[in-house]
Every structure is written in structure tokens, then in C-alpha cells.
Design an enzyme around this catalytic site. Structure first.
Site, PDB file in Angstrom:
ATOM      1  N   GLY A   1       0.748  -1.279   0.013  1.00 46.17           N
ATOM      2  CA  GLY A   1      -0.174   0.013  -0.063  1.00 46.17           C
ATOM      3  C   GLY A   1       0.792   1.470  -0.082  1.00 46.17           C
ATOM      4  O   GLY A   1       0.188   2.278  -0.013  1.00 46.17           O
TER       5      GLY A   1
ATOM      6  N   ARG B   1       3.646  -1.247  -5.688  1.00 44.82           N
ATOM      7  CA  ARG B   1       3.593   0.161  -6.420  1.00 44.82           C
ATOM      8  C   ARG B   1       4.885   0.578  -6.129  1.00 44.82           C
ATOM      9  O   ARG B   1       5.773   1.062  -6.884  1.00 44.82           O
ATOM     10  CB  ARG B   1       2.511   0.909  -6.042  1.00 44.82           C
ATOM     11  CG  ARG B   1       2.403   2.239  -6.618  1.00 44.82           C
ATOM     12  CD  ARG B   1       1.476   3.285  -5.858  1.00 44.82           C
ATOM     13  NE  ARG B   1       0.120   2.550  -5.776  1.00 44.82           N
ATOM     14  CZ  ARG B   1      -0.916   2.695  -6.482  1.00 44.82           C
ATOM     15  NH1 ARG B   1      -0.630   3.115  -7.602  1.00 44.82           N
ATOM     16  NH2 ARG B   1      -2.047   2.078  -6.290  1.00 44.82           N
TER      17      ARG B   1
ATOM     18  N   CYS C   1     -12.266   3.747 -28.992  1.00 47.69           N
ATOM     19  CA  CYS C   1     -13.731   4.266 -29.138  1.00 47.69           C
ATOM     20  C   CYS C   1     -14.572   4.379 -28.011  1.00 47.69           C
ATOM     21  O   CYS C   1     -15.693   4.085 -28.095  1.00 47.69           O
ATOM     22  CB  CYS C   1     -14.390   3.582 -30.428  1.00 47.69           C
ATOM     23  SG  CYS C   1     -13.418   3.862 -31.861  1.00 47.69           S
TER      24      CYS C   1
ATOM     25  N   TYR D   1       0.709  -1.480 -12.161  1.00 44.52           N
ATOM     26  CA  TYR D   1      -0.600  -1.447 -12.740  1.00 44.52           C
ATOM     27  C   TYR D   1      -0.819  -0.788 -13.937  1.00 44.52           C
ATOM     28  O   TYR D   1      -1.736  -0.180 -14.126  1.00 44.52           O
ATOM     29  CB  TYR D   1      -1.593  -1.074 -11.716  1.00 44.52           C
ATOM     30  CG  TYR D   1      -1.438  -1.610 -10.459  1.00 44.52           C
ATOM     31  CD1 TYR D   1      -1.632  -2.977  -9.943  1.00 44.52           C
ATOM     32  CD2 TYR D   1      -0.654  -0.759  -9.287  1.00 44.52           C
ATOM     33  CE1 TYR D   1      -1.432  -3.641  -8.628  1.00 44.52           C
ATOM     34  CE2 TYR D   1      -0.580  -1.407  -7.887  1.00 44.52           C
ATOM     35  CZ  TYR D   1      -0.869  -2.694  -7.770  1.00 44.52           C
ATOM     36  OH  TYR D   1      -0.364  -3.183  -6.609  1.00 44.52           O
TER      37      TYR D   1
END
Ligand code: LLP
Length: 413
Positions: free
Chosen positions: A226, A267, A334, A363
Site C-alpha cells: 500500500g 507500487r 472508441c 498496474y
């Protein structure tokens, strides 16, 4: 010119084409070492890299050599970790709602399993003899950069709530197993130390409530991952050294100096190592904004559309030019939400310019898709001044490989 690991990105783009993920191996190693240092005041710390952040085999192998363990959430991630050289004891599984056959595979392989529900324990324990397990606790404290990634709050699907812990211990005892590990993960992208301190207190309470049970002999406390990084320019970084000191002090107050401290950063280890290079294909002035269309989209990098996440964007070949123009950077998908940033300050752009989307190592590639039948990009690892291809660019053949024509449609008549 933007340089990654000593290499000019325009040359990398010319060699490997765009979109292209470019990762600097040294940054991953440095982040790993910074984390080791931050928690070094505790004698026994293991850093288990959360594979979900970036599943590239080369990155796993790099972290394995640096001394990391891994945190995995699926059989697939466990298999990749095995291929990267991690021994099963260094692979910690903290999955939610797994299938029984998946649990059996993990147990046979010898992976360290954290139980996430009574159901999981009931389906797994009878198949294993004399095992040791961990439990993922729902600590009732959550934090994170977006509501989708707050995992520790009471109303989430994760972990065992305190009330259920004694029943789990009874079940373990009945099957001759031991509970040796308490695990929790409160959320992702956290830049404030307080939630981690509240977490330690919650885990301490959980431990006290089961410590005397005959199935319980806790030797490891796993605080999950975290740890956030600064995505915005000028944003103060998480002071990991200070956080490490505070966390270790509280940890030792609650659990003493003997127990193993496990951390599961994803992360923090990989996000800042990587840029996504993408070329401007289209400049489109409209009455309201000027769009700069690029060859990456939300199929390449999902975080902006999914979490409204900020990723800094620079004109990679003109790093020193004044950023006196405003562009809304959009991809080729699109859907109206296919935007990497609105009204970003950049130098005057020309079609063909190279942009770099920063801090995309966590990620990024891991959440990419082939939506709109667009193959996924190549990924490069730069080490000691040399670029290595760590994932090839997908082709349209890769994208359609699983398609089959049923026999009633196969003939042209
Ligand atoms: N351990 C467990 C059990 C987890 O579920 C996670 C992340 C981690 C560790 C690693 O968390 P980190 O250190 O990377 O924050 N896709 C989102 C992040 C989802 C995180 C899910 N779990 C994003 O792009 O922000």
C-alpha cells in the site's frame, strides 16, 4: 531529451516502435534497497513483492536476485513466481474467493497460504496434513488513493472479521494444523503513516483474542502493501524512512522484537521505474480544447479512466522547451473516457512527437488489454546501459489466437 537508464528514449522508440513500456532496472533495485533500509531497525523483515503490480518475468527475476519474496493472488502469479526462481516457501498467497482446485494446487506446490474465509479453510484443510497457515484479517481500517482500492475497511470482501477468528482456529485445530501468520492489507497508494499504525493496533487486538488457542503459534506478522508514490510533480513523496521507523517501533511494542515482519509492496518497488512512450498521431483543434491523439489508449494504461489517476506527461524529445500550450491527451479507443490527461501543459506539439507517460511501472502493463483488437505493446528493461526486450509486442495473430469458427460457420457456402 528524456533519458532512461542512460539511454535516449527517441532511439528506443525508433528501434522498438511505440507504444512502448521502458523500465529502468536500477530504479527497482534502489526502491527495494530503500525499503530494506527503512525497516532495518527490525531484525527480521521480509519484503514480498506484490506480483500483481507488474508480472513481467524479468522484473520478478530481478527482485528474486535482490533477495525479495513474493505476494501472489492467483495460481497464475504463483506459477510466474516459480518460473522466476522463487522457492514455494518464498511465495505468499493471499487470494480471495479461490476455487478448490486452485487451493489444492497451491497446497501441493508448498506455497504459503493465507486463509481469507472459513469457506476457504473448510475446502482446503482436509486435503493437507500437519500444515501451517496464515490468516488474512479484516482489520476494519482502510485507506487508499481511490475507493476501489481500499481493502481493509470493514464492509469490504477481504479477510476474516475478528468475530470469525476463533472459529477458524477451532477448524485448524480439528484438522491438526497451526496458525503461524497474521496478514492484512489495508489498501493501495497510501502516503500517510497513520493507517499503518492503526493496522498494527488492530492486528495486536486480533492476536490477543486468539493467542492462547492451542492451534495458534504466531511467528510472522504481515502488514501487506500500500506504500504510495508521488504521481504529481511537486507532490511530497512518502517519507518511507520515517514511516519505517514509526512502524517498527509500534510493531515491537505490540509484538516484541522476535516476530518476523512481512511487507507486500507492489507500487512502491516498480511504479517509478517505468515510462510509457507513445507517439502523437493526431492534432485536433476543436472549439473547446486541442486534442493530441496518441497511439496508446486505455487498453495500454487503464489507471486514468478507471481511477481518474494522474500520470505526468512530458514531451520526451523537448524536455527543456517551455510548456506554454494546453492539450488534452487522448487515445485511439472508441470511448469518450479514453483520455490520459485534460488540458496538460506541454510545448507546442507536432504530429510524430514522442510523449512519455510517467510512473507507469505499477498496474500499467499488468492491467492492459486488447480492447478494440489492439495488440499490447512491447516492454523493455534497461540495465547497465543496455536495452533488453522483456516482452515482445503482441501481434494481431496473438490477439485472435483463441478464436475458432464453429463447423456450421466454417464452410463458405
Ligand atoms: N498485498 C495485497 C494482498 C494486495 O491486494 C495488494 C494490492 C498489495 C499487496 C500491493 O499493494 P501496493 O503496494 O501495490 O499498493 N490497480 C490499482 C491498485 C490495486 C491494488 C490491489 N492490491 C492501481 O492501479 O492503483
Amino acid at each position: 531529451m528524456l533519458i532512461v537508464g542512460g539511454l535516449r528514449v527517441d532511439r528506443l522508440a525508433a528501434t522498438y516502435d511505440t507504444p512502448l513500456y521502458v523500465t529502468d532496472a536500477d530504479i527497482i533495485t534502489a526502491q527495494y534497497q530503500a525499503m530494506q533500509q527503512a525497516f532495518a531497525r527490525h531484525p527480521q523483515v521480509t519484503i514480498a513483492y506484490a506480483v500483481k503490480a507488474n508480472t513481467a518475468l524479468a522484473i520478478l527475476a530481478l527482485l528474486q536476485r535482490a533477495g525479495a519474496a513474493t505476494d501472489v493472488v492467483s495460481v497464475g502469479e504463483a506459477q510466474i513466481a516459480r518460473r522466476a526462481g522463487f522457492s514455494p516457501q518464498r511465495i505468499f498467497f493471499t487470494g480471495t474467493s479461490p476455487r478448490t482446485d486452485e487451493l489444492q494446487w497451491l497446497a501441493r506446490e508448498g506455497v504459503a497460504i493465507n486463509l481469507d474465509s472459513l469457506s476457504m479453510a473448510e475446502r482446503l484443510l482436509p486435503f493437507v496434513t500437519g500444515g501451517t497457515f496464515g490468516v488474512r484479517i479484516n482489520p476494519g481500517v482502510g485507506a487508499g488513493h481511490h475507493e476501489h482500492v481500499v481493502t481493509g475497511a470493514e464492509e469490504t470482501k477481504f479477510g476474516l472479521h475478528m468475530e470469525t477468528l476463533p472459529a477458524l482456529c477451532d477448524l485448524l485445530h480439528r484438522h491438526g494444523h497451526q496458525l503461524t501468520r497474521l496478514q492484512a492489507h489495508i489498501g493501495s497508494g497510501i502516503t500517510d503513516p497513520d493507517p499503518f499504525l492503526i493496522l498494527i493496533d488492530a492486528m495486536h487486538r486480533a492476536h490477543q483474542c486468539i493467542a492462547h488457542h492451542p492451534a495458534v503459534a504466531i511467528d510472522t506478522i504481515d502488514l501487506g502493501g500500500g506504500f504510495g508514490i508521488p504521481y504529481q510533480p511537486g507532490e511530497p513523496p512518502l517519507d518511507l524512512q520515517a514511516l519505517g521507523g514509526t512502524v517498527v517501533a509500534r510493531f515491537q511494542e505490540c509484538f516484541g522484537g522476535e516476530r518476523h515482519l512481512l511487507l507486500e509492496p507492489g507500487r512502491y518497488l516498480v511504479a517509478e521505474s517505468t515510462v510509457l512512450l507513445t507517439r502523437v498521431t493526431t492534432l485536433k483543434p476543436t472549439p473547446h480544447v486541442t486534442f493530441a491523439g496518441v497511439d496508446a489508449g486505455f487498453h495500454t494504461l487503464l489507471r486514468p479512466i478507471l481511477y481518474n489517476a494522474y500520470h505526468h506527461i512530458v514531451a520526451a524529445e523537448r524536455m527543456d522547451a517551455p510548456t506554454d500550450q494546453r492539450y488534452t491527451i487522448c487515445g485511439p479507443i472508441c470511448e469518450t473516457g479514453d483520455l490520459f490527461g485534460r488540458q496538460r501543459s506541454l510545448p507546442t506539439l507536432r504530429e510524430g512527437d514522442l510523449l512519455a507517460i510517467c510512473d507507469t511501472g505499477a498496474y500499467g502493463a499488468a492491467m492492459s488489454s486488447t480492447y478494440n483488437s489492439r495488440p499490447r505493446p512491447a516492454e523493455i528493461l534497461v540495465h547497465a546501459g543496455t536495452a533488453h526486450l522483456m516482452r515482445t509486442r503482441e501481434t494481431i495473430d496473438d490477439v485472435v489466437r483463441r478464436d475458432q469458427l464453429p463447423s456450421f460457420l466454417a464452410s463458405s457456402s
